[in-house]
Enzyme design. Sequence first.
Site, PDB file in Angstrom:
ATOM      1  N   HIS A  12      -3.376  -8.828   1.434  1.00  0.00           N
ATOM      2  CA  HIS A  12      -2.766 -10.134   1.127  1.00  0.00           C
ATOM      3  C   HIS A  12      -2.387 -10.960   2.365  1.00  0.00           C
ATOM      4  O   HIS A  12      -1.429 -11.738   2.310  1.00  0.00           O
ATOM      5  CB  HIS A  12      -1.543  -9.927   0.231  1.00  0.00           C
ATOM      6  CG  HIS A  12      -0.387  -9.235   0.910  1.00  0.00           C
ATOM      7  ND1 HIS A  12       0.487  -8.431   0.233  1.00  0.00           N
ATOM      8  CD2 HIS A  12       0.036  -9.236   2.201  1.00  0.00           C
ATOM      9  CE1 HIS A  12       1.396  -7.977   1.082  1.00  0.00           C
ATOM     10  NE2 HIS A  12       1.134  -8.458   2.288  1.00  0.00           N
ATOM     11  N   HIS A  59       8.072 -11.146   0.764  1.00  0.00           N
ATOM     12  CA  HIS A  59       8.351 -11.027   2.199  1.00  0.00           C
ATOM     13  C   HIS A  59       9.542 -11.913   2.562  1.00  0.00           C
ATOM     14  O   HIS A  59       9.395 -12.906   3.280  1.00  0.00           O
ATOM     15  CB  HIS A  59       7.140 -11.428   3.025  1.00  0.00           C
ATOM     16  CG  HIS A  59       5.894 -10.626   2.744  1.00  0.00           C
ATOM     17  ND1 HIS A  59       5.147 -10.778   1.618  1.00  0.00           N
ATOM     18  CD2 HIS A  59       5.270  -9.669   3.485  1.00  0.00           C
ATOM     19  CE1 HIS A  59       4.098  -9.952   1.655  1.00  0.00           C
ATOM     20  NE2 HIS A  59       4.154  -9.261   2.776  1.00  0.00           N
ATOM     21  N   HIS A 193      -1.809  -1.753   9.116  1.00  0.00           N
ATOM     22  CA  HIS A 193      -1.361  -2.838  10.004  1.00  0.00           C
ATOM     23  C   HIS A 193       0.076  -2.623  10.447  1.00  0.00           C
ATOM     24  O   HIS A 193       0.864  -1.990   9.756  1.00  0.00           O
ATOM     25  CB  HIS A 193      -1.565  -4.235   9.422  1.00  0.00           C
ATOM     26  CG  HIS A 193      -0.801  -4.629   8.169  1.00  0.00           C
ATOM     27  ND1 HIS A 193      -0.816  -3.918   6.994  1.00  0.00           N
ATOM     28  CD2 HIS A 193      -0.044  -5.724   7.908  1.00  0.00           C
ATOM     29  CE1 HIS A 193      -0.115  -4.552   6.064  1.00  0.00           C
ATOM     30  NE2 HIS A 193       0.383  -5.656   6.605  1.00  0.00           N
ATOM     31  N   GLU A 240       2.829  -0.854   2.548  1.00  0.00           N
ATOM     32  CA  GLU A 240       2.461  -1.695   1.390  1.00  0.00           C
ATOM     33  C   GLU A 240       1.479  -0.968   0.467  1.00  0.00           C
ATOM     34  O   GLU A 240       1.383  -1.288  -0.720  1.00  0.00           O
ATOM     35  CB  GLU A 240       1.846  -3.018   1.863  1.00  0.00           C
ATOM     36  CG  GLU A 240       2.857  -3.944   2.532  1.00  0.00           C
ATOM     37  CD  GLU A 240       2.239  -5.235   3.067  1.00  0.00           C
ATOM     38  OE1 GLU A 240       3.015  -6.146   3.405  1.00  0.00           O
ATOM     39  OE2 GLU A 240       1.004  -5.347   3.182  1.00  0.00           O
TER      40      GLU A 240
HETATM   41  C1  DHB Z   1       0.054 -10.191   8.130  1.00  0.00           C
HETATM   42  C2  DHB Z   1      -0.108  -9.179   7.200  1.00  0.00           C
HETATM   43  C3  DHB Z   1       0.822  -9.017   6.168  1.00  0.00           C
HETATM   44  O1  DHB Z   1       0.760  -8.016   5.233  1.00  0.00           O
HETATM   45  C4  DHB Z   1       1.892  -9.881   6.058  1.00  0.00           C
HETATM   46  O2  DHB Z   1       2.735  -9.740   5.024  1.00  0.00           O
HETATM   47  C5  DHB Z   1       2.064 -10.891   7.006  1.00  0.00           C
HETATM   48  C6  DHB Z   1       1.148 -11.044   8.045  1.00  0.00           C
HETATM   49  C7  DHB Z   1      -0.948 -10.395   9.235  1.00  0.00           C
HETATM   50  O3  DHB Z   1      -1.835  -9.563   9.446  1.00  0.00           O
HETATM   51  O4  DHB Z   1      -0.873 -11.446   9.901  1.00  0.00           O
HETATM   52 FE    FE Z   2       2.532  -8.089   3.809  1.00  0.00          FE
END
Ligand code: DHB
Ligand code: FE
Length: 279
Positions: A12, A59, A193, A240
């Site tokens: 997302h 978020h 991530h 997540e």
């Molecule tokens: C990014 C990824 C995310 O899951 C998020 O909530 C905000 C930013 C990103 O990779 O920039």
């Molecule tokens: Fe996120």
Amino acid sequence: MARISAGIATSHVPAIGAAVDLGKTQEPYWQQMFAGYDFSKRWIADNMPDVVFLIYNDHASAFGMESIPTFAIGCGESFDIADEGWGPRPIPKVMGAPDLAWHIRQSVIQDDFDLTTINEMDVDHGLTVPLSLLFGQPEAWPCRIIPFAVNVIVYPPPSGQRCYDLGKAIRTAIESYDQDLDVQIWGTGGMSHQLQGERAGLINSEFDLKFMDDIIERPGELAKMPHKEYLRDAGSEAIELVMWLIMRGALNERISEVHRHYHVPASSTAVGHMILDNS
Ligand code: DHB
Ligand code: FE
């Protein structure tokens, strides 16, 4: 009776939403990432559900330090698009399915999972980017959506096991609804991530690809993975992925994979996407 026809998983990343809104999807940076959703857009046009039960995380848009529900179900008629700092995205508002949502709420709470009931909230990129990826840019979203928010922001998040078991309770709830509805379950977020700290930018494709295999073949084993393994192996925001386990818990033991897409990177994130047939 209502039935669950399919599960969909997708990342997302907010920059994906910006790329859609600003007409950049065919630019070299984005082209391959979006190409992996071409099949999915055609597939869903032919397999349009009445309702999507959309598991996502907020978020700090609707919730903040003043209230932190672990599991929150959106029971409202509609949900506005959150302003995440650049104004709300120029996309249709999200129309809910209050009657089904109240039924699920009642069934799941009686199945021993405490849900917070939310009648009014704005929805952020966690929910809207998956909609854009699957539905493109319609005038109105083509089906009803029940937002289901999971806290993976403020420690502790719910365990993978609890999420997987919750998915089973959601399945029982949906399948006991007395209207003939086609429902899809979407689990969103991930994959590997980390957005901050010394390891910002961390991606682990080996972890991600194994996670995709395991969620099909060995979900019960996958559910046992503790938080710190997500954190250590795939970065702090990889947690997540527990939301994919809620989706998986709501599906049959045996499912078939219709489509898989994996692309690195989109912004700081490894993008993963699967369509799982539950018929
Ligand atoms: C990014 C990824 C995310 O899951 C998020 O909530 C905000 C930013 C990103 O990779 O920039
Ligand atoms: Fe996120």
